[in-house]
Design a protein around this motif. Sequence first.
Motif, short mmCIF file in Angstrom:
data_model
loop_
_atom_site.label_atom_id
_atom_site.label_comp_id
_atom_site.label_asym_id
_atom_site.label_seq_id
_atom_site.Cartn_x
_atom_site.Cartn_y
_atom_site.Cartn_z
N LEU A 1 28.17 -41.42 -40.71
CA LEU A 1 27.24 -42.54 -40.60
C LEU A 1 26.28 -42.30 -39.45
N VAL B 1 22.49 -41.14 -40.96
CA VAL B 1 21.68 -42.34 -41.10
C VAL B 1 20.81 -42.50 -39.88
N ILE C 1 37.77 -61.29 -41.61
CA ILE C 1 36.32 -61.12 -41.78
C ILE C 1 35.75 -62.32 -42.53
N ILE C 2 36.42 -62.68 -43.63
CA ILE C 2 35.90 -63.75 -44.49
C ILE C 2 36.01 -65.09 -43.78
N THR D 1 33.56 -65.56 -41.04
CA THR D 1 32.20 -65.83 -41.50
C THR D 1 32.06 -67.29 -41.92
N PHE E 1 31.42 -57.53 -37.31
CA PHE E 1 31.25 -56.47 -38.30
C PHE E 1 30.23 -56.87 -39.36
N ILE E 2 30.38 -58.11 -39.89
CA ILE E 2 29.45 -58.56 -40.94
C ILE E 2 28.02 -58.60 -40.39
N VAL F 1 26.65 -55.17 -40.25
CA VAL F 1 26.27 -54.62 -41.56
C VAL F 1 24.88 -55.12 -41.93
N THR F 2 24.62 -56.43 -41.71
CA THR F 2 23.34 -56.96 -42.15
C THR F 2 22.18 -56.44 -41.31
N ALA G 1 22.35 -53.33 -39.81
CA ALA G 1 22.49 -51.87 -39.77
C ALA G 1 22.78 -51.35 -38.36
N MET H 1 29.56 -50.72 -36.61
CA MET H 1 30.23 -50.51 -37.89
C MET H 1 31.26 -49.40 -37.81
N TYR I 1 34.31 -50.46 -35.91
CA TYR I 1 35.17 -51.37 -36.66
C TYR I 1 35.96 -50.61 -37.71
N LEU I 2 35.26 -49.71 -38.39
CA LEU I 2 35.90 -48.87 -39.41
C LEU I 2 37.12 -48.17 -38.83
N LEU J 1 33.71 -52.17 -47.25
CA LEU J 1 33.30 -51.03 -46.44
C LEU J 1 32.35 -50.12 -47.23
N GLY K 1 29.07 -51.93 -47.51
CA GLY K 1 28.42 -51.99 -46.19
C GLY K 1 27.82 -50.65 -45.80
N ARG L 1 24.80 -49.90 -47.90
CA ARG L 1 23.69 -50.75 -47.46
C ARG L 1 22.97 -50.14 -46.27
N VAL L 2 23.76 -49.57 -45.35
CA VAL L 2 23.15 -48.99 -44.15
C VAL L 2 22.58 -47.61 -44.46
N ALA L 3 23.27 -46.84 -45.34
CA ALA L 3 22.89 -45.45 -45.55
C ALA L 3 21.64 -45.32 -46.40
N TYR M 1 29.14 -63.81 -51.03
CA TYR M 1 29.18 -64.89 -50.04
C TYR M 1 28.95 -64.34 -48.64
N LEU M 2 29.54 -63.17 -48.36
CA LEU M 2 29.39 -62.58 -47.03
C LEU M 2 27.99 -62.02 -46.83
#
Lengths: 327, 308
Positions: free
Chosen positions: A26, A30, A262-263, A266, A277-278, A281-282, A284, A289, A292-293, B150, B153, B156-158, B247-248
């Motif tokens: 990643l 990226v 996580i859920i 949120t 983490f969420i 992700v949104t 980037a 990330m 967390y992974l 995961l 996610g 989405r980033v890559a 939802y997330l």
Amino acid sequence: MLAFVLRRIAQAVLVMLAVGLIAFSLFTFVGDPVLFMLGQDATPEDRIRITHLLGLDQPFYVQYAHFVARAVQGDFGLSLRQVQPVSRLFVERLPATLELSFVAALLAIAVGIPMGVYAALKRNSWLSQVFLAVSLIGVSLPTFLIGILLILVFAVLLGWLPSFGRGDTVAIGWWTTGFLTVSGLKSLILPSITLGLFQMTLIMRLVRSEMLEVLRTDYIKFARARGLPDRSVHFRHALKNTLVPVITIAGLQLGSIIAFAIITETVFQWPGMGLLFIQSVTVADIPVMAAYLCLIALIFVVINLVVDLLYYAVDPRLRLDRAAAAH
Amino acid sequence: MKAKAGAWLRRTWEHDLAWGFRRSPVTVAAAFLTLVCVGGAVFAPWIAPHNPFDSASLVLTDGFTPPAWVAGGRMEYLLGTDDQGRDMLSTIMYGSRVSLAVGLASVLFSMVLGVGLGLVSGYVGGRLDAFIMRVADIQLSFPAILIALLIDGVARVALPRDTHDQIAIYVLILAIGVSGWVQYARTVRGSTLVERSKEYVQAARVIGRSQASIMLRHVLPNVMGPVLVIATIHIATAIITEATLSYLGVGVPATQPSLGTLIRVGNDFLLSGEWWITVFPGLALIVLVLSVNLLGDWLRDALNPKLR
């Protein structure tokens, strides 16, 4: 024995290295960290200098080795959005997630086991049917919907409990706790029910079916024949023997609780690691990330390893099975 | 011809499965509700009262209209409207379309991947088998939803933003699909190991059929039974996973909202009293998932002679 333990540990390390590789790719593939640090109008000399400084001109496996070495020490670099070390972000949010997960797990066990025992002993009573119906709903409803419905009823319509956040917290050293304030405890109720409900129904169903199985065995019949009171038969003889698989599953589910947080986090805007983490992700935010992974993989690998080894130590039959299977 | 059809109908009606089906009112109700949900979703473009994605027909001033039976509600919008004046009933029907499509597609993907790997694993054996099953073991120790989250996610980033928006649904199907292959692979591997040693497989080998042909033409049809049962039960899980990811905010793009997306959007208005924007998509999801689940459970029990 030793060979099994070593093989199991080697496998765990291998999984962590594989997850690390994903996290590392990643970083590498990226975006361009040099461009990110210098901006568009850097001279080629500067670029070469920074590339060298960051070690990006070295072969892939050398860079990976460096990444692993730093990750093992908990160093994942700086968050791209909130210019802070990633490790500090996680340490700040760790208490929130752990407190929530702990209360949810406690709730699941403390409510799930008695419900399961009751449903097994009084199989045909209406309350048992209600428990089973509730457990069907708990298993088939998505976690986030349960959270939303709880908010709607207890926060919006009745106004008894807060709908989001952790309430007031008290700092004890670096650990912030919500256990010591009224608003902290009130804020904990809805999220922990949301998070614990699925595990609770799982434990209830498990205890019920194990208990039904045990109650059919000969030693229970024998205990009854000896004229022992029901109480003693049910709780001292039957329940004890159902608890071994229950403890295993509960242990394995601990990881799921932290992941499912996580859920829940949120839904309730709970300031824990899952929400972090969420959010990462949104927007980037790759270092967050990646961290967390690795962290969640580590938690799972450690839990699985411990459960496997404990099982092996506790149950001698397993050793024989494995030995037989190997031949 | 007519008599033949009549006999066929009669046979179906008296078949074991149909008998069990008629005997269980819960199952009949579940089947009915599933039909309503699926019908509403499939025929949404023709039977939905409004087209929520036709911006020309939207009236912004109709936003936040409550359901028809609440004060201020209008018959025109039976379940009320959202912030942009879109009819909730229509958005739910279109949303179920996306939810069902993604759910079914990802189950299909899991099935193809899992059956393929399980078949190869069981038939070829050796190191490949050991490797595939080890990967399956490891994946099984993580919750499926976490793996889907995961993968989605990371993708989405890559991927660059525009590319990702275009293929978001396919990425989502891939993510949910990959998260669910293990169960299929394990089941198929087990049955393949049994089938492999049977005489018809040896006979096929003797007459010189290729490995691939034996696997696909001879073994595969004999291991598919349990796979279909797993798939039925898997559908509800896949729909839940999709809804949760949406939802997330990492699921389908907002331009093609699924039920999960609708719930996320409505969540913002929950605290200000516009409950219907969240509650109705939520109820639709509950009904869909529960009835599909009940049907799947019934099918599993009905096809499993041990439980009878």
